[in-house]
Design a protein around this motif. Structure first.
Motif: not given
Length: 197
Positions: A29-43
């Motif tokens: 699967g995939y992540f909706l949130h990770l602790p990386f600030p200001n990183v785009p999770m989706f394209d």
């Protein structure tokens, strides 16, 4: 980059459990949130096909125990990895697509994981409603990467690993992809273990 405190939210994930016809189980699967600030999770719009961060487990064989209306799945110690897909390519119809890209971390479950499915009476039949599970996983490998204008490393944010709480549907997704006989969707929320000592 600020490290998470112990028991602070580490991630939200969603995916599916896949049971192969030989009985082996794995989740992707995939992540909706990770602790990386200001990183785009989706394209683009949030979905598996646009997710930059995905996960895949090594297949394992689970044992089952029944206790009245509870069905328990016992998952052995196993590993799963996280991937950065700079060009997203995940598709639930192709589970292997979630383990493409750069492997940025690998976790190993610290012990046996127990999943519980609840069934209720519906007339003359028992109907399964939802399943739950919880496990801790130690971070055994992590690679720094650059993305979204910064440099990141899960080891910095999470410390020793995570404890994840999961909920799964009991209604299978049909039809399953070729090679599988059961697919169940799930979601997971994890908290950071923090650093030892």
């Amino acid at each position: 980059m600020t490290a998470l405190l112990p028991a602070e939210l580490a991630w939200y994930a969603t995916g599916r459990f896949y049971r192969a016809k030989d009985g082996a189980v794995a989740d992707y699967g995939y992540f909706l949130h990770l602790p990386f600030p200001n990183v785009p999770m989706f394209d683009g719009k949030r979905s598996e096909v646009t997710a930059h961060f995905t996960f895949a487990a090594r297949p394992f064989n689970a044992q089952e125990i029944d206790n009245g209306v509870l069905s328990l799945g016992l998952d052995p110690v196993g590993e799963f990895s996280l991937y950065l897909q700079r060009r997203p390519m995940g598709k639930f119809d192709d589970p292997a697509s979630f383990e493409q890209g750069e492997c940025i971390a690998t976790f190993r479950r610290a012990s046996l994981a127990v999943g519980t499915t609840v069934a209720v009476s519906a007339g003359t039949a028992m109907v399964q409603l939802i399943g739950t599970n919880v496990f801790s996983a130690r971070l055994v490998a992590s690679s720094a990467f650059e993305f979204g204008g910064g440099r990141h490393d899960l080891a910095h944010y999470l410390g020793e690993g995570v404890t994840q709480f999961g909920t799964s549907a009991a209604t299978p997704i049909a039809p399953p992809p070729t090679g599988y006989d059961l697919v169940l969707p799930f979601t997971g929320s994890a908290i950071a273990l923090g650093r030892a000592g």
